[in-house]
Write an enzyme that holds these catalytic residues in place. Structure first.
Site, mmCIF file in Angstrom:
data_model
loop_
_atom_site.group_PDB
_atom_site.id
_atom_site.type_symbol
_atom_site.label_atom_id
_atom_site.label_comp_id
_atom_site.label_asym_id
_atom_site.label_seq_id
_atom_site.Cartn_x
_atom_site.Cartn_y
_atom_site.Cartn_z
ATOM 1 N N GLY A 10 0.831 -1.206 0.000
ATOM 2 C CA GLY A 10 0.000 0.000 0.000
ATOM 3 C C GLY A 10 0.861 1.250 0.000
ATOM 4 C CG PHE A 11 0.249 6.101 0.509
ATOM 5 C CD1 PHE A 11 1.353 6.735 -0.034
ATOM 6 C CD2 PHE A 11 -0.470 6.761 1.507
ATOM 7 C CE1 PHE A 11 1.745 7.992 0.411
ATOM 8 C CE2 PHE A 11 -0.095 8.007 1.949
ATOM 9 C CZ PHE A 11 1.028 8.619 1.408
ATOM 10 C CB ILE A 12 1.558 4.115 4.838
ATOM 11 C CG1 ILE A 12 0.696 5.384 4.669
ATOM 12 C CG2 ILE A 12 2.502 4.270 6.034
ATOM 13 C CD1 ILE A 12 -0.245 5.682 5.820
ATOM 14 C CG LEU A 76 0.864 0.110 8.017
ATOM 15 C CD1 LEU A 76 1.513 -0.328 9.306
ATOM 16 C CD2 LEU A 76 1.940 0.569 7.042
ATOM 17 C CE1 TYR A 149 -10.762 2.778 8.053
ATOM 18 C CE2 TYR A 149 -10.954 5.036 8.838
ATOM 19 C CZ TYR A 149 -10.174 3.984 8.389
ATOM 20 O OH TYR A 149 -8.826 4.151 8.278
ATOM 21 C CE LYS A 153 -7.739 1.013 10.780
ATOM 22 N NZ LYS A 153 -6.609 0.071 10.859
#
Ligand code: UDP
Length: 319
Positions: A10-12, A76, A149, A153
């Site tokens: 993914g991005f991070i 992540l 969401y 989390k």
């Protein structure tokens, strides 16, 4: 050290993998490529010490083997992007709840330290002040899908802290605030890549709502550095940290800044949230972290200011 990154394409996650390899670690990545992309790891896929498994974190036997093999887990993998969350409520809850439950249970089986990536969304709709880790959370109605969401989390955080308290599993929880930088896609709603892409194409820069809502952005390189430092510090275990930048900007200002910095002829337009995301959407009007806790522990000071962040995203899309 051997490290597992869930969501490592993914991005991070992909930036984190690069950094950990650079530091000499062996990196294992599991990613189902829902929002992750092979292109994100193309730079490192042939590097020594890099291993990619394309699979879901819900696959217990694969995860069992991976968690067993490594020393640290950076968790992540999650549903990301407001658009994604609005369009795929079942998958969102599934991956965020069952996925994290799987990661923590297996990490506990082999007593492996875990970083759990959480989000500033868990604070909900606060207006008054900058957000501190122990603040109350302000959640909207269950009819408003976005809160699912935030709640999923929140549950991840509760579970991580429960494992720490009850099972003595070393965990660190980080609440990420609007991370931006190269490789972030606008496809799932994120504002900066959308604004930059529209500007570069000379298309309308579309602000949702009246644009007076604020956010605080942090560059992914600053975030990745913070994650690694937090995992290296025993004093971070069993704690929750805001990972962000306390410089606040309104979305209108952001649009204007992107327009200026790209020298774009694009108009800045506004549409309603309903038009952007459909019914049952609620936005946060303000979101700015108090970063005292992370500053004190690891001396966190973001290097990228807003202009440098925007420039890095412009450069990425130009490339
Ligand atoms: N936003 C916008 N135009 C877009 C995408 C997002 O005006 O094309 C707004 C969005 O409504 C929110 C802010 O920008 O107020 C940040 O949105 P993003 O989805 O990036 O992050 P989050 O809402 O999770 O903070």
């Amino acid at each position: 050290m051997k490290v597992l990154i869930t969501g490592g394409a993914g991005f991070i996650g992909s930036h984190l993998g690069e950094k950990l390899l650079e530091l000499g670690h062996e990196v294992f990545v599991i990613d189902n490529l829902w929002t992750g992309k092979l292109a994100n790891v193309s730079k490192i896929q042939n590097a020594r010490g890099f291993h990619l498994v394309v699979d879901t974190i819900l696959n217990e036997s694969v995860m069992n083997e991976l968690v067993f093999k490594v020393d640290h887990v950076y968790h992540l993998a999650a549903a990301v992007g407001v658009r994604n969350i609005m369009d795929h409520p079942v998958e969102t809850l599934d991956i965020n709840v069952k996925g994290t439950e799987t990661v923590l249970r297996l990490a506990n089986r082999f007593k492996k330290k875990v970083f759990v990536a959480s989000t500033s969304e868990v604070y909900g709709n606060h207006m008054e002040h900058t957000l501190s880790e122990d603040d109350n959370r302000v959640m909207g109605s269950v009819k408003k899908r976005r809160w699912a969401y935030a709640c999923s989390k929140t549950l991840d955080e509760f579970l991580a802290l429960a494992y720490f308290d009850e099972k003595k599993l070393p965990v660190v929880v980080g609440r990420l605030f609007n991370t931006v930088g190269p490789r972030q896609t606008g496809r799932y709603g994120m504002v900066l890549p959308n604004f930059v892409q529209s500007s570069l194409l000379g298309k309308e820069i579309t602000v949702f709502g009246d644009g007076n809502q604020t956010r605080s952005f942090t560059h992914v390189f600053d975030v990745v550095g913070a994650l690694i430092k937090l995992m290296q510090d025993p004093a971070a275990e069993g704690e929750v940290f805001n990972i962000g930048n306390d410089h606040e900007v309104s979305i209108n200002e952001l649009a204007q800044k992107v327009k200026e910095m790209t020298g774009s002829p694009s108009e800045i337009g506004h549409i309603s949230y309903e038009k952007a995301y459909g019914p049952g959407f609620e936005d946060m009007q303000r979101r700015c972290p108090n970063v005292e806790k992370i500053r004190k522990l690891i001396g966190f000071e973001p290097e990228y200011d807003l202009e440098a962040m925007i420039q890095s995203v412009i450069d990425y899309f130009k490339e």
